[in-house]
Design a protein around this motif. Structure first.
Motif, PDB file in Angstrom:
ATOM      1  N   UNK A 142       0.850  -1.185   0.000  1.00  0.00           N
ATOM      2  CA  UNK A 142       0.000   0.000   0.000  1.00  0.00           C
ATOM      3  C   UNK A 142       0.892   1.244   0.000  1.00  0.00           C
ATOM      4  N   UNK A 143       0.637   2.120  -0.939  1.00  0.00           N
ATOM      5  CA  UNK A 143       1.368   3.380  -1.022  1.00  0.00           C
ATOM      6  C   UNK A 143       0.800   4.340   0.018  1.00  0.00           C
ATOM      7  N   UNK A 144       1.671   4.960   0.806  1.00  0.00           N
ATOM      8  CA  UNK A 144       1.242   5.921   1.821  1.00  0.00           C
ATOM      9  C   UNK A 144       1.747   7.299   1.427  1.00  0.00           C
ATOM     10  N   UNK A 145       0.830   8.235   1.371  1.00  0.00           N
ATOM     11  CA  UNK A 145       1.135   9.614   1.007  1.00  0.00           C
ATOM     12  C   UNK A 145       0.702  10.492   2.179  1.00  0.00           C
ATOM     13  N   UNK A 146       1.528  11.461   2.501  1.00  0.00           N
ATOM     14  CA  UNK A 146       1.182  12.371   3.600  1.00  0.00           C
ATOM     15  C   UNK A 146       1.003  13.774   3.056  1.00  0.00           C
ATOM     16  N   UNK A 147      -0.153  14.353   3.325  1.00  0.00           N
ATOM     17  CA  UNK A 147      -0.419  15.738   2.945  1.00  0.00           C
ATOM     18  C   UNK A 147      -0.346  16.613   4.178  1.00  0.00           C
TER      19      UNK A 147
END
Length: 166
Positions: A142-147
């Motif tokens: 799972x790709x995790x992106x933080x905004x």
């Protein structure tokens, strides 16, 4: 991602919240068991004062209700673009990262976007929450992106935390 109490009625959750807060190595950088002991002492001493403060607002914390309302609104807006689900994760109380990770795994997404709701990026707020989530989320598929919140709401800062999990 936010911090605050998980119940409208703060009775019984203030002391554990304060302990979890002060036992966070991002807040107090002492090694264990010293941080644990200091967190116990601080939470014991601060609980009566915090309880008196919450009595002024009817022993209720609005944080989870506000965060949940934001999550519902975001999920509703995202529904126009596909099947998205928004999860609320509190840093020092429930629903905490370990509980939320289980819900996310059941949902089985290909990507997870972390959106800290703190008013600023700091190692003691956003970074601590992100690190806690990543310590509990072990799915390498799972790709995790933080905004950052300021980016999400459209300010001129164009930096993004990026992919935090490999």
């Amino acid at each position: 991602m936010s911090s605050g109490f998980n119940k409208y009625n703060c009775s019984g959750v203030i002391k554990p919240f304060l302990f979890n807060l002060f036992n966070d190595k991002a807040i107090i950088s002492l090694p264990q068991p010293f941080r644990f002991l200091l967190a116990k002492l601080i939470s014991h001493k601060r609980t009566p004062k915090a309880q008196n403060i919450y009595k002024q607002i009817n022993n209720k914390s609005p944080i989870l209700a506000i965060t949940s309302a934001q999550a519902e609104s975001l999920e509703k807006e995202l529904s126009f673009y596909g099947d998205y689900q928004v999860f609320v994760n509190m840093r020092y109380t429930k629903p905490n990262a370990s509980e939320v990770v289980e819900k996310i795994k059941t949902y089985n997404p290909s990507d997870v976007v972390l959106l800290p709701l703190y008013p600023q990026f700091s190692s003691t707020t956003s970074a601590s929450s992100i690190n806690d989530f990543l310590a509990n989320f072990k799915d390498n598929n799972v790709k995790i992106i933080c905004l950052r919140k300021d980016i999400f709401v459209g300010t001129s800062d164009d930096r993004v935390c990026g992919r935090l999990a490999s």
